[in-house]
Design a protein around this motif. Structure first.
Motif, PDB file in Angstrom:
ATOM      1  N   PHE A   1      36.110  40.206  37.990  1.00  0.00           N
ATOM      2  CA  PHE A   1      35.437  39.375  38.994  1.00  0.00           C
ATOM      3  C   PHE A   1      34.817  40.235  40.084  1.00  0.00           C
TER       4      PHE A   1
ATOM      5  N   ASP B   1      33.281  34.955  37.218  1.00  0.00           N
ATOM      6  CA  ASP B   1      32.255  35.820  37.792  1.00  0.00           C
ATOM      7  C   ASP B   1      30.851  35.290  37.495  1.00  0.00           C
TER       8      ASP B   1
ATOM      9  N   ASN C   1      42.087  39.277  39.526  1.00  0.00           N
ATOM     10  CA  ASN C   1      41.369  38.653  38.421  1.00  0.00           C
ATOM     11  C   ASN C   1      40.392  39.706  37.888  1.00  0.00           C
TER      12      ASN C   1
ATOM     13  N   ILE D   1      39.433  33.671  44.608  1.00  0.00           N
ATOM     14  CA  ILE D   1      39.795  34.548  43.504  1.00  0.00           C
ATOM     15  C   ILE D   1      40.508  35.804  44.029  1.00  0.00           C
TER      16      ILE D   1
ATOM     17  N   GLN E   1      41.305  39.477  44.247  1.00  0.00           N
ATOM     18  CA  GLN E   1      40.511  40.639  43.859  1.00  0.00           C
ATOM     19  C   GLN E   1      41.251  41.960  43.974  1.00  0.00           C
TER      20      GLN E   1
ATOM     21  N   THR F   1      31.060  35.350  43.103  1.00  0.00           N
ATOM     22  CA  THR F   1      31.291  33.943  42.760  1.00  0.00           C
ATOM     23  C   THR F   1      30.219  33.427  41.812  1.00  0.00           C
TER      24      THR F   1
ATOM     25  N   LYS G   1      34.873  38.216  32.019  1.00  0.00           N
ATOM     26  CA  LYS G   1      34.837  38.234  33.480  1.00  0.00           C
ATOM     27  C   LYS G   1      35.066  36.821  34.019  1.00  0.00           C
TER      28      LYS G   1
ATOM     29  N   ARG H   1      29.524  36.255  34.014  1.00  0.00           N
ATOM     30  CA  ARG H   1      30.345  35.966  32.828  1.00  0.00           C
ATOM     31  C   ARG H   1      29.454  35.431  31.708  1.00  0.00           C
TER      32      ARG H   1
ATOM     33  N   ASP I   1      34.795  27.685  33.233  1.00  0.00           N
ATOM     34  CA  ASP I   1      35.067  28.124  34.600  1.00  0.00           C
ATOM     35  C   ASP I   1      34.413  27.203  35.628  1.00  0.00           C
TER      36      ASP I   1
END
Length: 358
Positions: free
Chosen positions: A315, A178, A312, A326, A328, A318, A175, A181, A261
């Motif tokens: 996701f 995210d 992405n 990002i 979506q 944030t 992910k 993640r 990330d």
């Protein structure tokens, strides 16, 4: 850059298929090539992976041969001697150990391009972007007229066990960026592009500039300040003669590890790129290591051709200190100028900029 250099895609093979059309449909429909493989990890643990199941033996050679066979490119006989091949790979054909893991690569390539010198670039996960930058340097220096750049890596126990030992693999499809993640997902694939002085294929964009840097932070951990990526992006913008405001889309590295990330978000914030639409493609075909920069460049060119932003995958919320824009959902947007970035083990960072002609 004073001289025009064109980037055009030739073929790609991943768990999503072996044509650009198949990949475009998958990206449009949010289809991932990642699934759980039983007893594929250390001590027979189950791992989510993106593997091309059509290949049953010697995955590396199978990927390479399939991608080369999909190329539809005819160069004049006198042009072949001015054509080089650069291979981007982190591990080569590990099935051949303890023999030379790149020996099969050269043997197979010479079946298709017998007169072309073959060079290997292996610099962790930034290998693909560096390979494109190197190919361009060869053209600008007039060493060659065109260079085929091949990005390839295959899923293997060696790589899977290594990432598991670092606690860097997710227990589900990754992910990127995210909040939830918890690691990357390994994938495999082979992508081939042509870097040339002349526009040879219809699917061509201009290479505007590229660079690499090293943050010297840690053998596997990125700089906490994003310093290395910041330096690469700033140098790439300078070489391209562009500013951050010219960038329409960013194809980020986005491994979905906590530290990568976060580092990227800081770097994009420091370079005033945090509001530019951005995605990581790792949710579609996993982290393909040495192939990542090539596969993601190909799909970035497809995005430019279609004027489409692709989501992405994975996701929802944030998860970085610097909020990013990002993507979506699939959306239309005029994409003239694209930034591709990559970061990897050993402190490496690389970037390049592509632009539509005219």
């Amino acid at each position: 850059m004073d001289k025009s250099v064109y980037i055009q895609y030739l073929s790609l093979v991943t768990p999503l298929g072996n044509t650009v059309e198949q990949h475009l449909e998958a990206f449009k429909n949010g289809i991932s090539g990642i699934r759980v493989f039983e007893k594929s990890g250390f001590q027979n643990s189950n791992l989510p992976l993106a593997k091309r199941t059509e290949i049953e033996t010697n995955r590396y050679d199978g990927l390479l041969r399939e991608a080369l066979e999909k190329i539809q490119l005819t160069l004049p006989e006198n042009a072949l001697e001015r054509t080089a091949v650069i291979v981007s790979s982190t591990k080569g054909n590990l099935d051949l150990l303890p023999e030379d893991t790149f020996s099969s690569t050269q043997t197979i390539i010479r079946e298709f391009f017998p007169k072309s010198p073959v060079f290997i670039i292996s610099n962790a996960c930034i290998s693909g972007v560096i390979a494109i930058n190197t190919a361009t340097d060869y053209l600008v220096a007039d060493t060659f007229d065109q260079v085929l750049v091949i990005g390839i890596d295959a899923v293997s126990e060696f790589v899977s066990y290594g990432f598991q030992s670092l606690f860097a693999l997710s227990n589900e499809a990754c992910k990127p960026f995210d909040k939830e993640r918890n690691g990357t997902t390994l994938g495999e694939g082979c992508g081939i592009i042509l870097v040339s002085k002349e526009k040879i294929r219809d699917h061509a964009v201009l290479y505007k500039g590229g660079s690499s840097s090293n943050d010297a932070n840690h053998i596997s951990g990125p700089s906490r300040t994003g310093e290395g990526l910041v330096r690469s992006i700033e140098k790439t913008l300078k070489r391209s003669g562009l500013t951050a405001t010219a960038i329409d889309f960013i194809s980020a590295h986005g491994t979905a590890t906590v530290f990568n990330d976060e580092m990227e978000s800081i770097a994009f914030g420091r370079t005033q790129l945090d509001r530019v639409p951005l995605n990581s493609m790792k949710g579609y075909f996993g982290h393909t290591l040495g192939a990542a920069g090539i596969l993601e460049t190909i799909m970035s060119i497809v995005s430019m051709e279609q004027n489409l932003l692709f989501p992405n995958l994975g996701f929802k919320e944030t998860g970085t200190s610097v909020p990013l824009n990002i993507v979506q959902e699939v959306s239309s947007k005029e994409l003239k100028t694209v930034l591709k970035t990559a970061s990897g083990f050993g402190g490496g960072n690389a970037s390049l900029i592509l632009q539509k002609e005219g």
